[in-house]
Write a protein that holds these residues in place. Structure first.
Motif, PDB file in Angstrom:
ATOM      1  N   UNK A 101       0.843  -1.191   0.000  1.00 25.05           N
ATOM      2  CA  UNK A 101       0.000   0.000   0.000  1.00 25.05           C
ATOM      3  C   UNK A 101       0.887   1.253   0.000  1.00 25.05           C
ATOM      4  N   UNK A 102       0.297   2.358  -0.426  1.00 26.95           N
ATOM      5  CA  UNK A 102       1.035   3.626  -0.453  1.00 26.95           C
ATOM      6  C   UNK A 102       1.503   3.968   0.961  1.00 26.95           C
ATOM      7  N   UNK A 103       2.669   4.596   1.063  1.00 20.57           N
ATOM      8  CA  UNK A 103       3.259   5.041   2.326  1.00 20.57           C
ATOM      9  C   UNK A 103       3.831   3.906   3.179  1.00 20.57           C
ATOM     10  N   UNK A 104       3.863   2.692   2.656  1.00 17.83           N
ATOM     11  CA  UNK A 104       4.540   1.601   3.349  1.00 17.83           C
ATOM     12  C   UNK A 104       5.682   1.140   2.472  1.00 17.83           C
ATOM     13  N   UNK A 105       6.710   0.655   3.132  1.00 18.93           N
ATOM     14  CA  UNK A 105       7.839   0.128   2.388  1.00 18.93           C
ATOM     15  C   UNK A 105       7.440  -1.249   1.829  1.00 18.93           C
ATOM     16  N   UNK A 106       7.459  -1.415   0.500  1.00 17.57           N
ATOM     17  CA  UNK A 106       6.967  -2.678  -0.078  1.00 17.57           C
ATOM     18  C   UNK A 106       7.845  -3.872   0.307  1.00 17.57           C
ATOM     19  N   UNK A 107       7.178  -4.947   0.760  1.00 17.02           N
ATOM     20  CA  UNK A 107       7.869  -6.169   1.188  1.00 17.02           C
ATOM     21  C   UNK A 107       7.364  -7.359   0.382  1.00 17.02           C
ATOM     22  N   UNK A 108       8.151  -8.431   0.219  1.00 14.54           N
ATOM     23  CA  UNK A 108       9.534  -8.567   0.666  1.00 14.54           C
ATOM     24  C   UNK A 108      10.471  -7.633  -0.099  1.00 14.54           C
ATOM     25  N   UNK A 109      11.359  -6.976   0.655  1.00 12.31           N
ATOM     26  CA  UNK A 109      12.273  -6.009   0.051  1.00 12.31           C
ATOM     27  C   UNK A 109      13.125  -6.676  -1.027  1.00 12.31           C
ATOM     28  N   UNK A 110      13.229  -6.013  -2.150  1.00 11.56           N
ATOM     29  CA  UNK A 110      14.008  -6.494  -3.298  1.00 11.56           C
ATOM     30  C   UNK A 110      13.507  -7.832  -3.869  1.00 11.56           C
ATOM     31  N   UNK A 111      12.286  -8.233  -3.465  1.00 10.74           N
ATOM     32  CA  UNK A 111      11.755  -9.498  -3.988  1.00 10.74           C
ATOM     33  C   UNK A 111      10.424  -9.278  -4.673  1.00 10.74           C
ATOM     34  N   UNK A 112       9.865 -10.366  -5.196  1.00  7.85           N
ATOM     35  CA  UNK A 112       8.549 -10.263  -5.822  1.00  7.85           C
ATOM     36  C   UNK A 112       7.478 -10.133  -4.753  1.00  7.85           C
ATOM     37  N   UNK A 113       6.425  -9.427  -5.076  1.00  5.80           N
ATOM     38  CA  UNK A 113       5.267  -9.325  -4.194  1.00  5.80           C
ATOM     39  C   UNK A 113       4.767 -10.744  -3.899  1.00  5.80           C
ATOM     40  N   UNK A 114       4.273 -10.960  -2.688  1.00  2.45           N
ATOM     41  CA  UNK A 114       3.725 -12.276  -2.357  1.00  2.45           C
ATOM     42  C   UNK A 114       2.612 -12.617  -3.334  1.00  2.45           C
ATOM     43  N   UNK A 115       2.450 -13.913  -3.629  1.00  2.00           N
ATOM     44  CA  UNK A 115       1.398 -14.286  -4.577  1.00  2.00           C
ATOM     45  C   UNK A 115       0.013 -14.086  -3.958  1.00  2.00           C
ATOM     46  N   UNK A 116      -0.987 -14.069  -4.817  1.00  2.00           N
ATOM     47  CA  UNK A 116      -2.364 -13.780  -4.402  1.00  2.00           C
ATOM     48  C   UNK A 116      -2.837 -14.710  -3.292  1.00  2.00           C
ATOM     49  N   UNK A 117      -2.441 -15.965  -3.380  1.00  2.00           N
ATOM     50  CA  UNK A 117      -2.889 -16.953  -2.393  1.00  2.00           C
ATOM     51  C   UNK A 117      -2.299 -16.628  -1.014  1.00  2.00           C
ATOM     52  N   UNK A 118      -1.016 -16.337  -0.965  1.00  2.00           N
ATOM     53  CA  UNK A 118      -0.377 -16.004   0.315  1.00  2.00           C
ATOM     54  C   UNK A 118      -0.992 -14.740   0.902  1.00  2.00           C
ATOM     55  N   UNK A 119      -1.213 -13.746   0.044  1.00  2.00           N
ATOM     56  CA  UNK A 119      -1.811 -12.493   0.520  1.00  2.00           C
ATOM     57  C   UNK A 119      -3.209 -12.735   1.077  1.00  2.00           C
ATOM     58  N   UNK A 120      -3.967 -13.588   0.394  1.00  2.00           N
ATOM     59  CA  UNK A 120      -5.336 -13.858   0.827  1.00  2.00           C
ATOM     60  C   UNK A 120      -5.334 -14.575   2.186  1.00  2.00           C
ATOM     61  N   UNK A 121      -4.389 -15.482   2.387  1.00  2.00           N
ATOM     62  CA  UNK A 121      -4.301 -16.177   3.676  1.00  2.00           C
ATOM     63  C   UNK A 121      -3.962 -15.198   4.798  1.00  2.00           C
ATOM     64  N   UNK A 122      -2.988 -14.341   4.546  1.00  2.00           N
ATOM     65  CA  UNK A 122      -2.603 -13.350   5.561  1.00  2.00           C
ATOM     66  C   UNK A 122      -3.788 -12.430   5.856  1.00  2.00           C
ATOM     67  N   UNK A 123      -4.476 -12.004   4.793  1.00  2.00           N
ATOM     68  CA  UNK A 123      -5.613 -11.090   4.959  1.00  2.00           C
ATOM     69  C   UNK A 123      -6.709 -11.747   5.811  1.00  2.00           C
ATOM     70  N   UNK A 124      -7.050 -12.991   5.480  1.00  2.00           N
ATOM     71  CA  UNK A 124      -8.106 -13.686   6.221  1.00  2.00           C
ATOM     72  C   UNK A 124      -7.716 -13.862   7.686  1.00  2.00           C
ATOM     73  N   UNK A 125      -6.445 -14.155   7.914  1.00  2.00           N
ATOM     74  CA  UNK A 125      -5.965 -14.346   9.286  1.00  2.00           C
ATOM     75  C   UNK A 125      -6.059 -13.033  10.069  1.00  2.00           C
ATOM     76  N   UNK A 126      -5.678 -11.926   9.436  1.00  2.00           N
ATOM     77  CA  UNK A 126      -5.753 -10.618  10.092  1.00  2.00           C
ATOM     78  C   UNK A 126      -7.212 -10.249  10.376  1.00  2.00           C
ATOM     79  N   UNK A 127      -8.077 -10.471   9.382  1.00  2.00           N
ATOM     80  CA  UNK A 127      -9.500 -10.166   9.538  1.00  2.00           C
ATOM     81  C   UNK A 127     -10.098 -10.958  10.701  1.00  2.00           C
ATOM     82  N   UNK A 128      -9.591 -12.175  10.903  1.00  2.00           N
ATOM     83  CA  UNK A 128     -10.096 -13.020  11.995  1.00  2.00           C
ATOM     84  C   UNK A 128      -9.536 -12.591  13.351  1.00  2.00           C
TER      85      UNK A 128
END
Ligand code: HEC
Length: 133
Positions: A101-128
């Motif tokens: 997101x804007x104003x955050x340092x994009x992670x993983x640094x110097x790597x590819x953005x996490x794939x959609x599946x990993x992001x969705x798992x993290x998101x669901x876990x945070x929402x819970x």
């Protein structure tokens, strides 16, 4: 003449079964690897049971803790124990960084953005509520 014909049919009856046996073997073996997770690893995302230990730790371990683990973690942010991870969840930085997101340092640094599946798992876990489960 009669003997010859008799032998001919006797020998060929079992021979005729060979292609059928092969077809059957092929049919049976073709089912062996019919697992969607194996055939299409990117398209199947199992988010039915998302937990910290089962879903989140493996993602952080393979993408983040080389920098954010141990005694001198990058930016002082530790991601190899629950309490520290939970802090980054609660201050919004963990999601901000991985979702890039804007104003955050994009992670993983110097790597590819996490794939959609990993992001969705993290998101669901945070929402819970980011439970330690
Ligand atoms: C190559 C080393 C490296 C990797 C891998 C890495 N980080 Fe970082 N991370 C850093 C550094 C260095 C910073 C400090 C900010 C900067 O330099 O961009 C940082 C900052 C952060 C921040 C604070 C961001 C902010 O804007 O406040 C968070 C949260 C974070 N990392 C989480 C993660 C997560 C989650 C992963 C894995 C998906 C990850 N990092 C992977 C090096 C890394």
């Amino acid at each position: 003449m009669v003997m010859q014909k008799k032998n001919y049919t006797k020998i060929n009856k079992p021979l005729k079964l060979i292609p059928i046996v092969f077809i059957l073997l092929f049919y049976i073996s073709s089912c062996y690897n019919d697992k969607a997770e194996i055939l299409y690893p990117q398209t199947v995302c199992d988010t039915t049971v998302v937990t910290y230990s089962r879903s989140v730790i493996p993602i952080l371990s393979s993408n983040c803790i080389t920098c954010h683990g141990g005694n001198t973690p990058s930016a002082g942010i530790k991601l190899d124990d629950y309490i520290s991870v939970k802090q980054q969840v609660d201050n919004g930085r963990l999601w901000g960084a991985v979702a890039q997101l804007a104003n955050y340092s994009p992670m993983p640094k110097n790597g590819n953005k996490l794939n959609t599946c990993s992001l969705e798992k993290i998101r669901l876990w945070i929402v819970a509520g980011a439970p330690n489960n």
